[in-house]
Design a protein around this motif. Sequence first.
Motif, PDB file in Angstrom:
ATOM      1  N   THR A   3      12.431 -27.356 -89.470  1.00  0.00           N
ATOM      2  CA  THR A   3      13.572 -26.472 -89.227  1.00  0.00           C
ATOM      3  C   THR A   3      13.497 -25.854 -87.843  1.00  0.00           C
ATOM      4  O   THR A   3      14.513 -25.741 -87.138  1.00  0.00           O
ATOM      5  CB  THR A   3      13.607 -25.353 -90.288  1.00  0.00           C
ATOM      6  OG1 THR A   3      13.661 -25.935 -91.589  1.00  0.00           O
ATOM      7  CG2 THR A   3      14.822 -24.462 -90.095  1.00  0.00           C
ATOM      8  N   LEU A   4      12.283 -25.458 -87.425  1.00  0.00           N
ATOM      9  CA  LEU A   4      12.102 -24.873 -86.096  1.00  0.00           C
ATOM     10  C   LEU A   4      12.453 -25.888 -85.010  1.00  0.00           C
ATOM     11  O   LEU A   4      13.155 -25.556 -84.039  1.00  0.00           O
ATOM     12  CB  LEU A   4      10.656 -24.399 -85.920  1.00  0.00           C
ATOM     13  CG  LEU A   4      10.323 -23.739 -84.574  1.00  0.00           C
ATOM     14  CD1 LEU A   4      11.071 -22.421 -84.426  1.00  0.00           C
ATOM     15  CD2 LEU A   4       8.809 -23.506 -84.453  1.00  0.00           C
ATOM     16  N   ILE A   5      11.980 -27.130 -85.164  1.00  0.00           N
ATOM     17  CA  ILE A   5      12.282 -28.182 -84.189  1.00  0.00           C
ATOM     18  C   ILE A   5      13.790 -28.454 -84.164  1.00  0.00           C
ATOM     19  O   ILE A   5      14.388 -28.650 -83.098  1.00  0.00           O
ATOM     20  CB  ILE A   5      11.503 -29.469 -84.518  1.00  0.00           C
ATOM     21  CG1 ILE A   5       9.998 -29.228 -84.347  1.00  0.00           C
ATOM     22  CG2 ILE A   5      11.956 -30.628 -83.629  1.00  0.00           C
ATOM     23  CD1 ILE A   5       9.128 -30.376 -84.804  1.00  0.00           C
TER      24      ILE A   5
ATOM     25  N   SER B  26      23.664 -20.925 -96.251  1.00  0.00           N
ATOM     26  CA  SER B  26      22.781 -19.767 -96.086  1.00  0.00           C
ATOM     27  C   SER B  26      23.550 -18.553 -95.575  1.00  0.00           C
ATOM     28  O   SER B  26      23.321 -17.419 -96.025  1.00  0.00           O
ATOM     29  CB  SER B  26      21.633 -20.105 -95.122  1.00  0.00           C
ATOM     30  OG  SER B  26      20.790 -21.098 -95.662  1.00  0.00           O
ATOM     31  N   ILE B  27      24.457 -18.776 -94.629  1.00  0.00           N
ATOM     32  CA  ILE B  27      25.282 -17.676 -94.131  1.00  0.00           C
ATOM     33  C   ILE B  27      26.143 -17.116 -95.259  1.00  0.00           C
ATOM     34  O   ILE B  27      26.253 -15.896 -95.439  1.00  0.00           O
ATOM     35  CB  ILE B  27      26.172 -18.142 -92.963  1.00  0.00           C
ATOM     36  CG1 ILE B  27      25.311 -18.482 -91.748  1.00  0.00           C
ATOM     37  CG2 ILE B  27      27.193 -17.061 -92.594  1.00  0.00           C
ATOM     38  CD1 ILE B  27      26.082 -19.095 -90.602  1.00  0.00           C
TER      39      ILE B  27
ATOM     40  N   ARG C 169      18.499 -15.023-101.492  1.00  0.00           N
ATOM     41  CA  ARG C 169      18.882 -14.384-100.229  1.00  0.00           C
ATOM     42  C   ARG C 169      17.717 -14.346 -99.242  1.00  0.00           C
ATOM     43  O   ARG C 169      17.898 -14.599 -98.051  1.00  0.00           O
ATOM     44  CB  ARG C 169      19.406 -12.968-100.486  1.00  0.00           C
ATOM     45  CG  ARG C 169      19.865 -12.270 -99.190  1.00  0.00           C
ATOM     46  CD  ARG C 169      20.477 -10.911 -99.454  1.00  0.00           C
ATOM     47  NE  ARG C 169      21.819 -11.035-100.005  1.00  0.00           N
ATOM     48  CZ  ARG C 169      22.150 -10.785-101.257  1.00  0.00           C
ATOM     49  NH1 ARG C 169      21.213 -10.398-102.112  1.00  0.00           N
ATOM     50  NH2 ARG C 169      23.388 -10.926-101.677  1.00  0.00           N
ATOM     51  N   LEU C 170      16.514 -14.046 -99.700  1.00  0.00           N
ATOM     52  CA  LEU C 170      15.354 -13.976 -98.807  1.00  0.00           C
ATOM     53  C   LEU C 170      15.062 -15.340 -98.187  1.00  0.00           C
ATOM     54  O   LEU C 170      14.774 -15.437 -96.988  1.00  0.00           O
ATOM     55  CB  LEU C 170      14.127 -13.468 -99.566  1.00  0.00           C
ATOM     56  CG  LEU C 170      12.851 -13.280 -98.735  1.00  0.00           C
ATOM     57  CD1 LEU C 170      13.107 -12.287 -97.596  1.00  0.00           C
ATOM     58  CD2 LEU C 170      11.688 -12.802 -99.609  1.00  0.00           C
ATOM     59  N   ASP C 171      15.161 -16.403 -98.994  1.00  0.00           N
ATOM     60  CA  ASP C 171      14.949 -17.762 -98.459  1.00  0.00           C
ATOM     61  C   ASP C 171      16.020 -18.108 -97.424  1.00  0.00           C
ATOM     62  O   ASP C 171      15.723 -18.748 -96.405  1.00  0.00           O
ATOM     63  CB  ASP C 171      14.982 -18.788 -99.599  1.00  0.00           C
ATOM     64  CG  ASP C 171      13.762 -18.686-100.496  1.00  0.00           C
ATOM     65  OD1 ASP C 171      12.730 -18.170-100.035  1.00  0.00           O
ATOM     66  OD2 ASP C 171      13.859 -19.115-101.670  1.00  0.00           O
ATOM     67  N   ASP C 172      17.262 -17.692 -97.687  1.00  0.00           N
ATOM     68  CA  ASP C 172      18.349 -17.948 -96.739  1.00  0.00           C
ATOM     69  C   ASP C 172      18.086 -17.233 -95.415  1.00  0.00           C
ATOM     70  O   ASP C 172      18.305 -17.800 -94.334  1.00  0.00           O
ATOM     71  CB  ASP C 172      19.691 -17.478 -97.320  1.00  0.00           C
ATOM     72  CG  ASP C 172      20.158 -18.350 -98.479  1.00  0.00           C
ATOM     73  OD1 ASP C 172      19.736 -19.517 -98.540  1.00  0.00           O
ATOM     74  OD2 ASP C 172      20.940 -17.861 -99.311  1.00  0.00           O
TER      75      ASP C 172
ATOM     76  N   LEU D 234      17.544 -19.103 -91.772  1.00  0.00           N
ATOM     77  CA  LEU D 234      18.391 -18.819 -90.615  1.00  0.00           C
ATOM     78  C   LEU D 234      17.583 -18.233 -89.471  1.00  0.00           C
ATOM     79  O   LEU D 234      17.827 -18.540 -88.296  1.00  0.00           O
ATOM     80  CB  LEU D 234      19.512 -17.858 -91.010  1.00  0.00           C
ATOM     81  CG  LEU D 234      20.606 -18.435 -91.921  1.00  0.00           C
ATOM     82  CD1 LEU D 234      21.585 -17.347 -92.335  1.00  0.00           C
ATOM     83  CD2 LEU D 234      21.342 -19.566 -91.221  1.00  0.00           C
ATOM     84  N   ALA D 235      16.596 -17.382 -89.787  1.00  0.00           N
ATOM     85  CA  ALA D 235      15.750 -16.797 -88.737  1.00  0.00           C
ATOM     86  C   ALA D 235      14.964 -17.890 -88.021  1.00  0.00           C
ATOM     87  O   ALA D 235      14.816 -17.857 -86.786  1.00  0.00           O
ATOM     88  CB  ALA D 235      14.800 -15.764 -89.345  1.00  0.00           C
TER      89      ALA D 235
END
Length: 290
Positions: A4-6, A38-39, A50-53, A57-58
């Motif tokens: 996800t970061l990449i 997620s949004i 919600r925390l996983d979303d 996104l972060a």
Amino acid sequence: MLKTLIGGIAVGLANIIPGVSGGTMMVVLGLFNRVMSSISGIFTKENPNRLDDIKFLATVLIGAMIGLVVFANVLEWCFGNYPTQTMFGFVGMVAFSIPSLVRSEMKEDERLNAKTPTSKKALSILGFGLGCVIIFGMMLIAPEEKELVITSFPALDLVYLLKMVLIGFVAGFAMFIPGVSGSMCLLIIGEYYLFKSLLANVTSFDLQILIPLAFMGVGILLGIVASSKITGYCLKHFHNITIYFILGLVIASSIVLIPLDATYDMMMIISCFITMLVGGIIVVMLEKLA
């Protein structure tokens, strides 16, 4: 998490390049639907995930910021040494993205048109014209930017910081419009080079750079939320008109990005043609990945 970061880094790279759509990059990497959901999930009243979303996104946003900052420095060098050729690279990216947009989106449009009244087809054409008019209108009213590489930034005041929120909103809003580049929009309204130069100098940790970028970040978040809601609604309820509108934006953009005030000799023409082809090849390669 690493994937996800990449992916976020790749989205950041796309968003700093005028003509390359961050939304398209998210589709290519398989992130678009997850980002959209997620949004939506964050603003859903009862959402056990919600925390996983938020974490997802972060991670995407952190990766996007890394991509933005790193590639902003590359573009600083390109504009400092080969400004006209660099612009033609962007022109190639926009122009070569048009067939892809037509193929991917107009198939659905043709299916819908089989049962669409003539009046709605006329509205779709009107949407195309409106997209063209908006881009050409923005070009006409945009202030001319004389510095391709900005080293002296404006003094901090309320008007300047509010402008940074607006710039961020434009960039964030364009992120979820298929085929439309936020950086391209900033280029047309005359704010792209300020945006790029601020990002390129963020590692100086100068408050005159960090504070405007923070306000821009607020605008980007607001733009992303607004765009995800509006774009999803328009594509669901007004698909034909929306697609023609987007097509008008993209086609007009490929025209207005051509630097008409440059001095062209044979070597310049050849080098610009080559960079335009390189830009087009990059877009075609992304299409193949998709």
